[in-house]
Design a protein around this motif. Structure first.
Motif, mmCIF file in Angstrom:
data_model
loop_
_atom_site.group_PDB
_atom_site.id
_atom_site.type_symbol
_atom_site.label_atom_id
_atom_site.label_comp_id
_atom_site.label_asym_id
_atom_site.label_seq_id
_atom_site.Cartn_x
_atom_site.Cartn_y
_atom_site.Cartn_z
ATOM 1 N N UNK A 81 59.626 32.722 -66.682
ATOM 2 C CA UNK A 81 61.038 33.031 -66.456
ATOM 3 C C UNK A 81 61.917 32.420 -67.535
ATOM 4 N N UNK A 82 62.928 33.170 -67.923
ATOM 5 C CA UNK A 82 63.973 32.667 -68.808
ATOM 6 C C UNK A 82 65.251 32.511 -67.992
ATOM 7 N N UNK A 83 65.907 31.352 -68.110
ATOM 8 C CA UNK A 83 67.175 31.104 -67.424
ATOM 9 C C UNK A 83 68.270 30.939 -68.467
ATOM 10 N N UNK A 84 69.267 31.810 -68.406
ATOM 11 C CA UNK A 84 70.433 31.726 -69.289
ATOM 12 C C UNK A 84 71.608 31.220 -68.467
ATOM 13 N N UNK A 85 72.150 30.078 -68.860
ATOM 14 C CA UNK A 85 73.311 29.522 -68.167
ATOM 15 C C UNK A 85 74.567 30.026 -68.875
ATOM 16 N N UNK A 86 75.431 30.699 -68.107
ATOM 17 C CA UNK A 86 76.507 31.501 -68.700
ATOM 18 C C UNK A 86 77.863 31.140 -68.081
ATOM 19 N N UNK A 87 78.877 30.826 -68.906
ATOM 20 C CA UNK A 87 80.221 30.602 -68.370
ATOM 21 C C UNK A 87 80.872 31.931 -67.969
ATOM 22 N N UNK A 88 81.939 31.853 -67.217
ATOM 23 C CA UNK A 88 82.619 33.057 -66.745
ATOM 24 C C UNK A 88 83.159 33.863 -67.926
#
Length: 221
Positions: A17-24
């Motif tokens: 799995x790849x997790x991308x943490x993304x701001x609004x």
């Protein structure tokens, strides 16, 4: 859980799995989202248009098997408004991820925080992942006694080699703090009849051994 930092492209990782943490956001200005949108036949555009995911705090969505990505799935995790981001934003998002089934059912994962390179953010993510998924199961039986979390290894992909060492130290620091808190909770939740003074002393040594330090203790008779 084994947590490491590598100076590699997030597209070159090897994990379930790849997790991308993304701001609004209001549009797909983030290059990571643009690439994923193309590789997923506009799946990202679809969840944005439906407002299922726009990077708001507590939002999470899974994109399955994007073309040419070396992952079974990509998870987008919302951080909230960009101007209000701090280390707690990353800790809260990671805490929610620790209970998110698509991640819990993965053996390995690559995390990418985008342009956010502060040590406190990486430390916070590790703390959130470990503490968010903690549950005292010592006296549970049957299925309740089993930990459904299969995640064994997390790799943080960073874009610059020069950041690798200091971010690795931040990740290790977060792991030590979180494991120390978990041990404290376990000791507090174990009744005295099962936690003798000798056992308490041995348990108290565990976080210290992780940091390769020695702690002098008095013998308890």
């Amino acid at each position: 859980m084994d947590c490491t930092v590598q100076a590699i492209s997030y597209l070159e990782g090897r994990a379930d799995t790849l997790v991308l943490m993304v701001p609004q956001f209001e549009d797909l200005a983030d290059g990571r989202l643009k690439k994923l949108d193309e590789a997923s036949r506009r799946a990202v555009s679809a969840v944005v248009e439906s407002e299922e995911f726009t990077g708001k705090a507590e939002q999470m969505v899974t994109i399955m098997a994007p073309e040419a990505y070396p992952y079974k799935r990509v998870i987008l995790a919302g951080l909230g408004k960009r101007e209000k981001l701090d280390h707690d934003s990353f800790r809260r998002a990671a805490g929610l991820l620790s209970r998110y089934r698509p991640l819990r059912h993965s053996r390995t994962a690559v995390f990418h925080l985008g342009r956010y390179e502060q040590e406190a953010y990486y430390q916070a993510v590790v703390e959130g992942l470990l503490l968010g998924g903690y549950k005292f199961r010592h006296y549970k039986t049957g299925e309740d006694a089993k930990d459904a979390n299969r995640l064994e290894r997390v790799t943080f992909a960073v874009d610059q080699k020069k950041l690798e060492k200091k971010l690795a130290l931040a990740v290790e620091r977060g792991q030590i703090i979180a494991e120390g808190q978990i041990l404290t909770r376990q000791l507090a939740e174990t009744p005295a009849c099962d936690l003798t003074p000798q056992l308490y002393a041995r348990k108290a040594q565990e976080p210290v051994s992780y940091t390769h330090l020695t702690l002098p203790t008095k013998r308890i008779v």
